[in-house]
Design an enzyme around this catalytic site. Structure first.
Site, PDB file in Angstrom:
ATOM      1  N   LYS A  57      19.105   6.130  10.117  1.00 60.35           N
ATOM      2  CA  LYS A  57      17.990   5.177  10.118  1.00 60.35           C
ATOM      3  C   LYS A  57      18.535   3.757  10.098  1.00 60.35           C
ATOM      4  CE  LYS A  57      15.329   4.189   6.485  1.00 60.35           C
ATOM      5  NZ  LYS A  57      15.315   2.716   6.592  1.00 60.35           N
ATOM      6  N   HIS A  59      17.856  -0.683  10.485  1.00 61.23           N
ATOM      7  CA  HIS A  59      16.986  -1.882  10.466  1.00 61.23           C
ATOM      8  C   HIS A  59      17.766  -2.888  11.298  1.00 61.23           C
ATOM      9  CE1 HIS A  59      13.836  -1.003   7.559  1.00 61.23           C
ATOM     10  NE2 HIS A  59      14.680  -0.676   6.604  1.00 61.23           N
ATOM     11  N   ARG A  89      11.224   0.252  12.078  1.00 60.01           N
ATOM     12  CA  ARG A  89      10.668  -1.053  12.439  1.00 60.01           C
ATOM     13  C   ARG A  89       9.361  -1.367  11.712  1.00 60.01           C
ATOM     14  NH1 ARG A  89       8.293  -4.883  13.207  1.00 60.01           N
ATOM     15  NH2 ARG A  89       8.331  -6.401  14.902  1.00 60.01           N
ATOM     16  N   LYS A  90       8.689  -0.345  11.228  1.00 60.91           N
ATOM     17  CA  LYS A  90       7.409  -0.535  10.517  1.00 60.91           C
ATOM     18  C   LYS A  90       6.472  -1.485  11.273  1.00 60.91           C
ATOM     19  CE  LYS A  90       8.972   0.509   5.828  1.00 60.91           C
ATOM     20  NZ  LYS A  90      10.441   0.633   6.013  1.00 60.91           N
ATOM     21  N   PHE A  91       6.147  -1.107  12.499  1.00 59.62           N
ATOM     22  CA  PHE A  91       5.198  -1.901  13.290  1.00 59.62           C
ATOM     23  C   PHE A  91       3.868  -1.992  12.540  1.00 59.62           C
ATOM     24  CE2 PHE A  91       8.069  -0.078  16.497  1.00 59.62           C
ATOM     25  CZ  PHE A  91       8.408  -1.215  17.215  1.00 59.62           C
ATOM     26  N   THR A  97       0.554  -6.214  21.088  1.00 62.30           N
ATOM     27  CA  THR A  97       1.741  -6.840  20.489  1.00 62.30           C
ATOM     28  C   THR A  97       2.808  -5.801  20.176  1.00 62.30           C
ATOM     29  OG1 THR A  97       0.372  -8.592  19.577  1.00 62.30           O
ATOM     30  CG2 THR A  97       2.538  -8.288  18.571  1.00 62.30           C
TER      31      THR A  97
HETATM   32  O1  6AU Z   1      17.745   4.393  -0.486  1.00 59.69           O
HETATM   33  P1  6AU Z   1      17.454   2.909  -0.409  1.00 59.69           P
HETATM   34  O2  6AU Z   1      16.504   2.466  -1.498  1.00 59.69           O
HETATM   35  O3  6AU Z   1      18.692   2.064  -0.359  1.00 59.69           O
HETATM   36  O4  6AU Z   1      16.752   2.635   0.993  1.00 59.69           O
HETATM   37  C1  6AU Z   1      15.510   3.167   1.351  1.00 59.69           C
HETATM   38  C2  6AU Z   1      15.179   2.875   2.796  1.00 59.69           C
HETATM   39  C3  6AU Z   1      14.994   1.389   3.096  1.00 59.69           C
HETATM   40  C4  6AU Z   1      13.505   1.170   3.171  1.00 59.69           C
HETATM   41  O5  6AU Z   1      13.159   0.210   4.136  1.00 59.69           O
HETATM   42  C5  6AU Z   1      12.979   2.560   3.579  1.00 59.69           C
HETATM   43  O6  6AU Z   1      13.942   3.504   3.131  1.00 59.69           O
HETATM   44  N1  6AU Z   1      11.651   2.929   3.005  1.00 59.69           N
HETATM   45  C6  6AU Z   1      10.585   3.336   3.840  1.00 59.69           C
HETATM   46  C7  6AU Z   1      10.732   3.757   5.217  1.00 59.69           C
HETATM   47  C8  6AU Z   1      11.816   4.591   5.641  1.00 59.69           C
HETATM   48  O7  6AU Z   1       9.850   3.568   6.011  1.00 59.69           O
HETATM   49  C9  6AU Z   1       9.311   3.502   3.300  1.00 59.69           C
HETATM   50  C10 6AU Z   1       9.133   3.455   1.905  1.00 59.69           C
HETATM   51  O8  6AU Z   1       8.053   3.725   1.392  1.00 59.69           O
HETATM   52  N2  6AU Z   1      10.212   3.165   1.119  1.00 59.69           N
HETATM   53  C11 6AU Z   1      11.466   2.919   1.625  1.00 59.69           C
HETATM   54  O9  6AU Z   1      12.396   2.683   0.846  1.00 59.69           O
HETATM   55  O10 6AU Z   1      15.587   1.148   4.367  1.00 59.69           O
END
Ligand code: 6AU
Length: 273
Positions: A57, A59, A89-91, A97
């Site tokens: 995954k 970013h 990306r969490k659109f 857009t």
């Molecule tokens: O294990 P971490 O806490 O270092 O990282 C968690 C990753 C981060 C967040 O942007 C993502 O998961 N995330 C998401 C996603 C994947 O959509 C949703 C959410 O509710 N919580 C979350 O942490 O890259």
């Protein structure tokens, strides 16, 4: 509870099928989240964790020296280690857009990311916009039905509406970012049960050593996520790579293997093996 392999054989969504097949082939339900800001660190971590992951995954918008070569190298690593790519990306905008954000700009996400995600907050038009770009490419979309953070507003009827939006768009929506299975969520009394659907649940907020990060993130163990909540994929970031300013390659590899083993052990317990 059916196996990943069985679900792969029957899944209507191409990206979901690919992910389930990868999980089954590599025997890992671990998605590693690589949230670092330097290209060299990003690629080094992915090369280390790749063998243990079904999905990586990204970013990409946090990488300071992003360039097209990074995408070429990411794709080469995806082939080398046999994992799929998920740009987180969490659109969250109107259909027109998001279709442009997905296809164009510096990052051209749709051209390389098998899976992406979106907040359901704009309503079904966000799916229409993203599907116009992603569906012809065989991509898959995850809706954020719930979040891992303290005080999240994605609860109750919001979550139910997210699931209804997904049910109406099963050809492109392959599952959810959520904290538990969504079977039966949002189904009206006397309405059709969820038998015909197989949404994948990818779950962030996973950690074995700490319960939070002091910035609202909340962690649960792979067992809590996979066995108790019935989720399919654990998403782990800092629990694996630690402090990006002090990367320790051996430890990154060790932690990735540790989370992979914990995730798989939990899955075997869930299916009763
Ligand atoms: O294990 P971490 O806490 O270092 O990282 C968690 C990753 C981060 C967040 O942007 C993502 O998961 N995330 C998401 C996603 C994947 O959509 C949703 C959410 O509710 N919580 C979350 O942490 O890259």
């Amino acid at each position: 509870m059916r196996t990943y392999g069985h679900r792969a054989n029957n899944h209507p969504n191409a990206a979901a099928r690919q992910l389930l097949e990868t999980i089954d082939r590599k025997k890992t339900n671990l998605c590693v989240s690589v949230d670092v800001t330097r290209k060299a660190d990003f690629l080094a971590i992915i090369d280390l964790v790749g063998p243990f992951s079904c999905l990586v995954k990204t970013h990409v918008d946090i990488i300071e020296d992003f360039d097209h070569d990074l995408i070429e190298q990411l794709q080469a690593l995806s082939k080398k280690h046999d994992f799929l790519i998920f740009e987180d990306r969490k659109f969250a905008d109107i259909g027109n857009t998001v279709s442009l954000q997905y296809s164009s700009g510096v990052h051209k996400i749709a051209s390389w990311s098998h899976i992406t995600n979106a907040h359901p907050v704009p309503g079904p038009s966000i799916i229409t916009g993203l599907a116009s770009v992603g569906k012809p490419l065989g991509r898959g979309l995850l809706l954020l039905a719930e979040m891992s953070t303290k005080g999240s507003l994605a609860v109750g009827s919001y979550t139910e509406e997210a699931v209804r939006m997904a049910r109406a768009n099963k050809d492109f929506v392959m599952g959810f970012i959520a904290q538990r299975r969504m079977d039966g969520v949002g189904v009206q009394e006397g309405g059709n049960s969820a038998e015909e659907e197989d949404f994948l649940i990818l779950t962030p907020g996973v950690g074995l050593d700490v319960r939070g990060d002091g910035m609202g993130q909340q962690y649960r163990t792979p067992r809590e996520v996979i066995v108790e909540s019935g989720c399919d994929v654990i998403i782990v970031g800092r629990g694996i790579y630690g402090n990006p300013k002090a990367l320790d390659a051996d430890n990154v590899r060790r932690q990735a293997e540790r989370y992979m083993k914990e995730g798989w052990k939990a899955y075997l317990e869930r299916i009763g093996e």
